[in-house]
Design an enzyme around this catalytic site. Sequence first.
Site, PDB file in Angstrom:
ATOM      1  N   GLY A   1       0.845  -1.184   0.000  1.00  0.00           N
ATOM      2  CA  GLY A   1       0.000   0.000   0.000  1.00  0.00           C
ATOM      3  C   GLY A   1       0.885   1.241   0.000  1.00  0.00           C
ATOM      4  O   GLY A   1       2.107   1.141  -0.139  1.00  0.00           O
ATOM      5  N   VAL A   2       0.282   2.398   0.147  1.00  0.00           N
ATOM      6  CA  VAL A   2       1.080   3.616   0.176  1.00  0.00           C
ATOM      7  C   VAL A   2       1.090   4.174   1.596  1.00  0.00           C
ATOM      8  O   VAL A   2       0.213   3.868   2.390  1.00  0.00           O
ATOM      9  CB  VAL A   2       0.530   4.674  -0.811  1.00  0.00           C
ATOM     10  CG1 VAL A   2       0.855   4.273  -2.234  1.00  0.00           C
ATOM     11  CG2 VAL A   2      -0.948   4.881  -0.624  1.00  0.00           C
ATOM     12  N   GLY A   3       2.089   4.979   1.913  1.00  0.00           N
ATOM     13  CA  GLY A   3       2.111   5.643   3.217  1.00  0.00           C
ATOM     14  C   GLY A   3       3.383   5.363   3.988  1.00  0.00           C
ATOM     15  O   GLY A   3       4.299   4.693   3.523  1.00  0.00           O
ATOM     16  N   ASN A   4       3.387   5.932   5.188  1.00  0.00           N
ATOM     17  CA  ASN A   4       4.527   5.931   6.071  1.00  0.00           C
ATOM     18  C   ASN A   4       5.065   4.529   6.382  1.00  0.00           C
ATOM     19  O   ASN A   4       6.265   4.259   6.285  1.00  0.00           O
ATOM     20  CB  ASN A   4       4.021   6.571   7.383  1.00  0.00           C
ATOM     21  CG  ASN A   4       5.087   7.384   8.042  1.00  0.00           C
ATOM     22  OD1 ASN A   4       6.177   6.876   8.240  1.00  0.00           O
ATOM     23  ND2 ASN A   4       4.788   8.636   8.366  1.00  0.00           N
TER      24      ASN A   4
ATOM     25  N   GLU B   1       0.158  -1.973  -7.017  1.00  0.00           N
ATOM     26  CA  GLU B   1      -0.656  -0.945  -7.691  1.00  0.00           C
ATOM     27  C   GLU B   1       0.129   0.300  -7.999  1.00  0.00           C
ATOM     28  O   GLU B   1      -0.064   0.947  -9.012  1.00  0.00           O
ATOM     29  CB  GLU B   1      -1.801  -0.516  -6.760  1.00  0.00           C
ATOM     30  CG  GLU B   1      -2.820  -1.541  -6.517  1.00  0.00           C
ATOM     31  CD  GLU B   1      -3.794  -1.047  -5.473  1.00  0.00           C
ATOM     32  OE1 GLU B   1      -4.827  -1.690  -5.333  1.00  0.00           O
ATOM     33  OE2 GLU B   1      -3.543  -0.032  -4.809  1.00  0.00           O
TER      34      GLU B   1
ATOM     35  N   ASN C   1     -10.832   6.527   3.550  1.00  0.00           N
ATOM     36  CA  ASN C   1     -10.522   6.570   2.113  1.00  0.00           C
ATOM     37  C   ASN C   1     -11.403   5.567   1.381  1.00  0.00           C
ATOM     38  O   ASN C   1     -12.402   5.914   0.778  1.00  0.00           O
ATOM     39  CB  ASN C   1      -9.041   6.258   1.869  1.00  0.00           C
ATOM     40  CG  ASN C   1      -8.133   7.231   2.608  1.00  0.00           C
ATOM     41  OD1 ASN C   1      -8.411   8.418   2.648  1.00  0.00           O
ATOM     42  ND2 ASN C   1      -7.071   6.719   3.184  1.00  0.00           N
TER      43      ASN C   1
ATOM     44  N   GLY D   1      -7.153  -1.329  -3.349  1.00  0.00           N
ATOM     45  CA  GLY D   1      -6.825  -2.652  -3.869  1.00  0.00           C
ATOM     46  C   GLY D   1      -6.519  -3.656  -2.783  1.00  0.00           C
ATOM     47  O   GLY D   1      -6.159  -4.796  -3.070  1.00  0.00           O
TER      48      GLY D   1
ATOM     49  N   LYS E   1      -4.764   8.569  17.262  1.00  0.00           N
ATOM     50  CA  LYS E   1      -5.189   9.816  17.922  1.00  0.00           C
ATOM     51  C   LYS E   1      -4.545   9.967  19.306  1.00  0.00           C
ATOM     52  O   LYS E   1      -5.217  10.001  20.342  1.00  0.00           O
ATOM     53  CB  LYS E   1      -6.720   9.888  18.026  1.00  0.00           C
ATOM     54  CG  LYS E   1      -7.453   9.776  16.682  1.00  0.00           C
ATOM     55  CD  LYS E   1      -7.202  10.950  15.786  1.00  0.00           C
ATOM     56  CE  LYS E   1      -7.827  10.757  14.399  1.00  0.00           C
ATOM     57  NZ  LYS E   1      -7.169  11.541  13.341  1.00  0.00           N
TER      58      LYS E   1
HETATM   59  O1  0RQ Z   1      -5.927  10.331  10.564  1.00  0.00           O
HETATM   60  O2  0RQ Z   1      -4.856  11.941   9.095  1.00  0.00           O
HETATM   61  O3  0RQ Z   1      -6.682  12.641  10.637  1.00  0.00           O
HETATM   62  O4  0RQ Z   1      -4.443  12.004  11.549  1.00  0.00           O
HETATM   63  O5  0RQ Z   1      -6.356   7.400   9.870  1.00  0.00           O
HETATM   64  O6  0RQ Z   1      -3.665   6.872   9.464  1.00  0.00           O
HETATM   65  O7  0RQ Z   1      -1.715   6.066  10.754  1.00  0.00           O
HETATM   66  O8  0RQ Z   1      -1.421   7.955   9.069  1.00  0.00           O
HETATM   67  O9  0RQ Z   1      -1.808   5.552   8.391  1.00  0.00           O
HETATM   68  O10 0RQ Z   1      -1.747   6.759   6.144  1.00  0.00           O
HETATM   69  O11 0RQ Z   1      -1.172   4.311   6.436  1.00  0.00           O
HETATM   70  O12 0RQ Z   1      -3.517   5.113   6.603  1.00  0.00           O
HETATM   71  C1  0RQ Z   1      -5.933   2.326   6.702  1.00  0.00           C
HETATM   72  C2  0RQ Z   1      -6.336   4.744   6.328  1.00  0.00           C
HETATM   73  C3  0RQ Z   1      -4.093   3.949   7.089  1.00  0.00           C
HETATM   74  C4  0RQ Z   1      -4.822   3.461   4.748  1.00  0.00           C
HETATM   75  C5  0RQ Z   1      -5.328   3.622   6.222  1.00  0.00           C
HETATM   76  C6  0RQ Z   1      -6.488   7.638  11.281  1.00  0.00           C
HETATM   77  C7  0RQ Z   1      -5.201   8.328  11.638  1.00  0.00           C
HETATM   78  C8  0RQ Z   1      -5.013   9.254  10.475  1.00  0.00           C
HETATM   79  C9  0RQ Z   1      -4.340   7.700   8.584  1.00  0.00           C
HETATM   80  P1  0RQ Z   1      -5.445  11.851  10.443  1.00  0.00           P
HETATM   81  P2  0RQ Z   1      -2.085   6.687   9.461  1.00  0.00           P
HETATM   82  P3  0RQ Z   1      -1.975   5.478   6.811  1.00  0.00           P
HETATM   83  C10 0RQ Z   1      -3.081   0.335  -1.751  1.00  0.00           C
HETATM   84  C11 0RQ Z   1      -3.932  -0.399  -0.749  1.00  0.00           C
HETATM   85  C12 0RQ Z   1      -7.114   1.262   2.612  1.00  0.00           C
HETATM   86  C13 0RQ Z   1      -6.705   1.177   1.177  1.00  0.00           C
HETATM   87  C14 0RQ Z   1      -5.547   0.278   0.930  1.00  0.00           C
HETATM   88  C15 0RQ Z   1      -5.938   3.100   3.786  1.00  0.00           C
HETATM   89  C16 0RQ Z   1      -5.480   8.390   9.318  1.00  0.00           C
HETATM   90  O13 0RQ Z   1      -3.839   2.475   4.713  1.00  0.00           O
HETATM   91  O14 0RQ Z   1      -6.679   3.948   3.319  1.00  0.00           O
HETATM   92  O15 0RQ Z   1      -5.078  -0.469   1.767  1.00  0.00           O
HETATM   93  N1  0RQ Z   1      -6.086   1.777   3.475  1.00  0.00           N
HETATM   94  N2  0RQ Z   1      -5.061   0.349  -0.287  1.00  0.00           N
HETATM   95  O16 0RQ Z   1      -5.327   9.015  12.861  1.00  0.00           O
HETATM   96  C17 0RQ Z   1      -9.550   6.222  14.103  1.00  0.00           C
HETATM   97  C18 0RQ Z   1      -8.371   4.210  14.162  1.00  0.00           C
HETATM   98  C19 0RQ Z   1      -7.430   4.778  13.252  1.00  0.00           C
HETATM   99  C20 0RQ Z   1      -7.660   6.077  12.819  1.00  0.00           C
HETATM  100  C21 0RQ Z   1      -5.841   5.292  11.867  1.00  0.00           C
HETATM  101  N3  0RQ Z   1      -8.233   2.968  14.637  1.00  0.00           N
HETATM  102  N4  0RQ Z   1      -9.418   4.970  14.550  1.00  0.00           N
HETATM  103  N5  0RQ Z   1      -8.711   6.801  13.227  1.00  0.00           N
HETATM  104  N6  0RQ Z   1      -6.653   6.362  11.968  1.00  0.00           N
HETATM  105  N7  0RQ Z   1      -6.303   4.308  12.667  1.00  0.00           N
HETATM  106  C22 0RQ Z   1      -3.452   1.747  -2.208  1.00  0.00           C
HETATM  107  C23 0RQ Z   1      -4.679   1.804  -3.076  1.00  0.00           C
HETATM  108  O17 0RQ Z   1      -5.492   1.004  -3.052  1.00  0.00           O
HETATM  109  C24 0RQ Z   1      -4.833   2.920  -4.013  1.00  0.00           C
END
Ligand code: 0RQ
Length: 503
Positions: free
Chosen positions: A268-271, A293, A383, A387, A407
């Site tokens: 996936g994408v991200g940190n 992807e 989001n 995929g 949080k």
């Molecule tokens: O919120 O931005 O308001 O602070 O979710 O969380 O920790 O920065 O992590 O950027 O990796 O995102 C699942 C969203 C994780 C992402 C998800 C809040 C957290 C923050 C982002 P803020 P982090 P990430 C390939 C595969 C689905 C699609 C996928 C995602 C924000 O990985 O969209 O996998 N995945 N695609 O504070 C409340 C919780 C939380 C929470 C995190 N338990 N409760 N808020 N957050 N956990 C790509 C494609 O398919 C295109």
Amino acid sequence: MSDRIRHAGLREKRMSAEQAAALIHPGMTVAMSGFTGAGYPKAVPQALAARIDEAHARGEAFRINVMTGASTAPELDGALARAHGIELRLPYQSDPNLRERINAGELNYIDMHLSHVAQYTWFGYFGAVDVAVVEVTAIDEAGHLVPSSSVGNNKTWLEQADKVILEVNHWQPDALDGMHDVYYGTALPPNRKPIPLVHPDDRIGEPYLRCDPDKVIAVVETSAPDRNSPFTPPDAASKQIATHLLDFLAHEVRRGRLTPQLLPLQSGVGNITNAVLAGLGEAGYRDLTAFTEVIQDGMLDLLKRGVLRMASATSFSLSPEGIDEFLANVDFYRDRIVLRTQEMSNHPELVRRLGCIAMNGMIEVDLYGNVNSTHVAGTKIMNGIGGSGDFARNAYLSVFMSPSTAKNGAISSIVPMASHVDHTEHDVMVIVTEQGLADLRGLAPRQRAQRIIDQCAHPDFRPMLQDYFDRACRESFGKHTPHLLGEALSWHQRFVETGSMRM
Ligand code: 0RQ
């Protein structure tokens, strides 16, 4: 500016973005290019948003249905959301303005597996596609389209739409020519054949998108960059998650369940993913492959160092520095990167055949391994599933990762019962938090629960989870997957009421 439009008939169809947007009418279904902030149309959606604003100012209704590849950018999703111009949106978004409108209940959002979108369109499940708005790099003499920085659903959009608007973006590097592989062998059931891809680097299609010039109603020239979010270096929790996962992969190699070349990686994408990629670079691996992807900065680095031999994807998601690196060494990368339609990059048949290692982020996971990737407190979309489901269900190894809390520690990412389920307990093999890694393979529900509590929960929440689980094991109606039904979602309710899951 027109050296990129080499087809005489299509050169005649050049016009401004405003003129092109005037060809889109209220109620239309508009299919747009774009995947993770790459290759989306940049001018027509903004001109359309302005047109919608004007209509609304006159008291006229004007909303459209918008389909894309995946997430786009402020110029598309953001502009149309701010104009209150979207009636229906699918399949994946990550725009703050659009997210706000969706969660206010203002529009309908269909969150679906990215590999399903093209075939659902062909099956007729979404009705007719009125207009496709597709960004390309160039148009050749014969009218073939050189795709831009993502392929996404563009093949399907160009074939299924009644009319086509092309944005030819001069910012997109000429050098993208030749990197794409557009497979035209798809058919509808019952006439489908096996897809002839057996290695991640196989090319099974054509470098260009086909397009009937008679369907093209406008060609708009642009020169604006992709979203290109800046790269943020991995934080401490991400590095710990990466370390646990890399130890696990090394263990799998020692056990003989993986070879030193591993298997095609999906990330996936991200940190967290960036930290995993960086860690792979330091772990001594060579000649790995990616069947994924999105190509992000970390993958360019691995390609350059020979850690990755090649990468297959549907899109780029690079930072401005990543773009510079790509352009400076474009011939090197062209030999090692294939961009496919998202139907192929995410195809269940191919993910299963290749045996991908799927590594994705999550919002929360419950005691039994059900993963929520999309909803905060079960009701608010973040989001979308993207995929992750295409890969997780069909992968050789499916891994989900998250910090153990969110949080500032108010929320536990390990919960008694997931408030929304995207990936069921049957699709989830490994859970990783900064606390540790839970290998759930071969475990029954109660064994999984204890392992997730022990390995992954944050120490502040571990006693609460253990207490819930112990009482559920004693008092549950059924003892196979023990739950206290009246209490199972109480952590989320407490968060909604008080801003914290803590007692
Ligand atoms: O919120 O931005 O308001 O602070 O979710 O969380 O920790 O920065 O992590 O950027 O990796 O995102 C699942 C969203 C994780 C992402 C998800 C809040 C957290 C923050 C982002 P803020 P982090 P990430 C390939 C595969 C689905 C699609 C996928 C995602 C924000 O990985 O969209 O996998 N995945 N695609 O504070 C409340 C919780 C939380 C929470 C995190 N338990 N409760 N808020 N957050 N956990 C790509 C494609 O398919 C295109």
